[in-house]
Design a protein around this motif. Structure first.
Motif, PDB file in Angstrom:
ATOM      1  N   VAL A   1       0.843  -1.204   0.000  1.00  0.00           N
ATOM      2  CA  VAL A   1       0.000   0.000   0.000  1.00  0.00           C
ATOM      3  C   VAL A   1       0.876   1.250   0.000  1.00  0.00           C
ATOM      4  O   VAL A   1       0.605   2.208  -0.719  1.00  0.00           O
ATOM      5  CB  VAL A   1      -0.976  -0.003   1.201  1.00  0.00           C
ATOM      6  N   SER A   2       1.942   1.231   0.767  1.00  0.00           N
ATOM      7  CA  SER A   2       2.874   2.362   0.797  1.00  0.00           C
ATOM      8  C   SER A   2       3.485   2.605  -0.592  1.00  0.00           C
ATOM      9  O   SER A   2       3.596   3.739  -1.046  1.00  0.00           O
ATOM     10  CB  SER A   2       3.975   2.089   1.821  1.00  0.00           C
ATOM     11  N   GLN A   3       3.842   1.516  -1.277  1.00  0.00           N
ATOM     12  CA  GLN A   3       4.392   1.643  -2.626  1.00  0.00           C
ATOM     13  C   GLN A   3       3.343   2.176  -3.606  1.00  0.00           C
ATOM     14  O   GLN A   3       3.664   3.008  -4.461  1.00  0.00           O
ATOM     15  CB  GLN A   3       4.921   0.298  -3.112  1.00  0.00           C
ATOM     16  N   LEU A   4       2.103   1.709  -3.483  1.00  0.00           N
ATOM     17  CA  LEU A   4       1.022   2.222  -4.337  1.00  0.00           C
ATOM     18  C   LEU A   4       0.892   3.728  -4.171  1.00  0.00           C
ATOM     19  O   LEU A   4       0.736   4.471  -5.141  1.00  0.00           O
ATOM     20  CB  LEU A   4      -0.312   1.551  -3.990  1.00  0.00           C
ATOM     21  N   PHE A   5       0.946   4.180  -2.927  1.00  0.00           N
ATOM     22  CA  PHE A   5       0.836   5.605  -2.635  1.00  0.00           C
ATOM     23  C   PHE A   5       1.999   6.368  -3.265  1.00  0.00           C
ATOM     24  O   PHE A   5       1.800   7.382  -3.934  1.00  0.00           O
ATOM     25  CB  PHE A   5       0.788   5.833  -1.122  1.00  0.00           C
ATOM     26  N   ASP A   6       3.223   5.870  -3.073  1.00  0.00           N
ATOM     27  CA  ASP A   6       4.411   6.532  -3.631  1.00  0.00           C
ATOM     28  C   ASP A   6       4.381   6.581  -5.158  1.00  0.00           C
ATOM     29  O   ASP A   6       4.857   7.540  -5.764  1.00  0.00           O
ATOM     30  CB  ASP A   6       5.695   5.822  -3.183  1.00  0.00           C
ATOM     31  N   LEU A   7       3.821   5.540  -5.784  1.00  0.00           N
ATOM     32  CA  LEU A   7       3.770   5.463  -7.244  1.00  0.00           C
ATOM     33  C   LEU A   7       2.545   6.172  -7.817  1.00  0.00           C
ATOM     34  O   LEU A   7       2.370   6.214  -9.042  1.00  0.00           O
ATOM     35  CB  LEU A   7       3.781   3.996  -7.698  1.00  0.00           C
ATOM     36  N   ASP A   8       1.691   6.710  -6.946  1.00  0.00           N
ATOM     37  CA  ASP A   8       0.483   7.437  -7.361  1.00  0.00           C
ATOM     38  C   ASP A   8      -0.406   6.573  -8.259  1.00  0.00           C
ATOM     39  O   ASP A   8      -0.836   6.983  -9.326  1.00  0.00           O
ATOM     40  CB  ASP A   8       0.857   8.748  -8.063  1.00  0.00           C
ATOM     41  N   VAL A   9      -0.669   5.360  -7.788  1.00  0.00           N
ATOM     42  CA  VAL A   9      -1.462   4.385  -8.527  1.00  0.00           C
ATOM     43  C   VAL A   9      -2.930   4.510  -8.152  1.00  0.00           C
ATOM     44  O   VAL A   9      -3.263   4.800  -7.004  1.00  0.00           O
ATOM     45  CB  VAL A   9      -0.945   2.956  -8.224  1.00  0.00           C
ATOM     46  N   VAL A  10      -3.798   4.287  -9.109  1.00  0.00           N
ATOM     47  CA  VAL A  10      -5.238   4.216  -8.854  1.00  0.00           C
ATOM     48  C   VAL A  10      -5.598   2.741  -8.775  1.00  0.00           C
ATOM     49  O   VAL A  10      -5.178   1.954  -9.620  1.00  0.00           O
ATOM     50  CB  VAL A  10      -6.038   4.898  -9.988  1.00  0.00           C
TER      51      VAL A  10
ATOM     52  N   LEU B   1      -7.949   1.063   1.456  1.00  0.00           N
ATOM     53  CA  LEU B   1      -7.145   1.872   0.544  1.00  0.00           C
ATOM     54  C   LEU B   1      -7.586   3.331   0.557  1.00  0.00           C
ATOM     55  O   LEU B   1      -6.751   4.240   0.521  1.00  0.00           O
ATOM     56  CB  LEU B   1      -7.217   1.302  -0.873  1.00  0.00           C
ATOM     57  N   GLU B   2      -8.874   3.562   0.619  1.00  0.00           N
ATOM     58  CA  GLU B   2      -9.392   4.938   0.648  1.00  0.00           C
ATOM     59  C   GLU B   2      -8.896   5.684   1.894  1.00  0.00           C
ATOM     60  O   GLU B   2      -8.447   6.826   1.800  1.00  0.00           O
ATOM     61  CB  GLU B   2     -10.917   4.900   0.613  1.00  0.00           C
ATOM     62  N   ARG B   3      -8.944   5.006   3.054  1.00  0.00           N
ATOM     63  CA  ARG B   3      -8.453   5.613   4.310  1.00  0.00           C
ATOM     64  C   ARG B   3      -6.980   5.995   4.202  1.00  0.00           C
ATOM     65  O   ARG B   3      -6.529   6.953   4.802  1.00  0.00           O
ATOM     66  CB  ARG B   3      -8.623   4.641   5.468  1.00  0.00           C
ATOM     67  N   LEU B   4      -6.221   5.191   3.433  1.00  0.00           N
ATOM     68  CA  LEU B   4      -4.777   5.417   3.306  1.00  0.00           C
ATOM     69  C   LEU B   4      -4.415   6.323   2.128  1.00  0.00           C
ATOM     70  O   LEU B   4      -3.244   6.496   1.817  1.00  0.00           O
ATOM     71  CB  LEU B   4      -4.062   4.072   3.210  1.00  0.00           C
ATOM     72  N   GLY B   5      -5.419   6.890   1.466  1.00  0.00           N
ATOM     73  CA  GLY B   5      -5.153   7.871   0.414  1.00  0.00           C
ATOM     74  C   GLY B   5      -4.936   7.296  -0.977  1.00  0.00           C
ATOM     75  O   GLY B   5      -4.419   7.994  -1.861  1.00  0.00           O
ATOM     76  N   ILE B   6      -5.319   6.043  -1.190  1.00  0.00           N
ATOM     77  CA  ILE B   6      -5.160   5.431  -2.519  1.00  0.00           C
ATOM     78  C   ILE B   6      -6.471   5.595  -3.253  1.00  0.00           C
ATOM     79  O   ILE B   6      -7.526   5.285  -2.746  1.00  0.00           O
ATOM     80  CB  ILE B   6      -4.804   3.929  -2.410  1.00  0.00           C
TER      81      ILE B   6
END
Length: 179
Positions: free
Chosen positions: A141-150, A174-179
């Motif tokens: 999830v942290s990597q998804l956030f860093d990569l700005d993935v939808v 995911l929504e809570r974590l900003g993804i």
């Protein structure tokens, strides 16, 4: 036709596996698809796949491909293959590309995230479509956030109550974590 030729026609063909070289293709709607995984071993645990009506499994079956075998797809060499895909993505008019058309990327989250990272020079947003067969770790999830993935969590009115609770729970996480 002789007997040997007739026997060959009657012998069922063994389905072949997807190849493991990643591709970028444009579908009929103009979407650019980059599947990091082809096939869906998790979804095919039920006969016919999800809801007994998996469109991807039916398409694969038409081409003699064993959809029940998930295959992670990567680059065939260190730079040239990746550069070809980056050029294809850059040339495409949309600002994003889709992962998760003919297979679920959750089969191999580490691999999916590595491919997205390697395709960053294309300056396109990766849109992952998944049923979350495999749970994303906090590191993923942290990597998804860093990569700005939808991430688009795939649900259906045909999901069981348990499947729906699980998938909506993953979406909310995911929504809570900003993804």
């Amino acid at each position: 036709m002789n007997r040997t030729q007739l026997r060959l026609l009657e012998t069922p063909r063994t389905p072949r596996r997807y190849h493991d070289a990643i591709t970028a293709s444009a579908n009929a709607k103009g979407c650019r698809d980059v599947d990091t995984v082809k096939g869906c071993s998790s979804g095919m645990r039920e006969p016919g796949g999800c809801y007994g009506e998996c469109y991807a499994a039916k398409i694969a079956g038409r081409y003699g491909i064993a959809f029940e075998q998930s295959v992670s797809r990567g680059f065939v060499d260190q730079w040239q293959h990746r550069d070809i895909l980056v050029r294809q993505l850059r040339a495409h008019p949309l600002t994003w590309y889709r992962i998760g058309v003919m297979g679920d990327p959750s089969h191999d989250w580490d691999h999916t995230l590595n491919v997205i990272r390697r395709l960053r020079p294309a300056e396109k947003t990766a849109v992952i479509v998944t049923k979350h067969w495999q749970v994303l770790t906090d590191d993923h999830v942290s990597q998804l956030f860093d990569l700005d993935v939808v991430v688009q969590t795939s649900t259906s009115g045909l999901d069981t109550d348990a499947q729906l609770r699980y998938r909506v729970g993953q979406y909310q996480r995911l929504e809570r974590l900003g993804i």
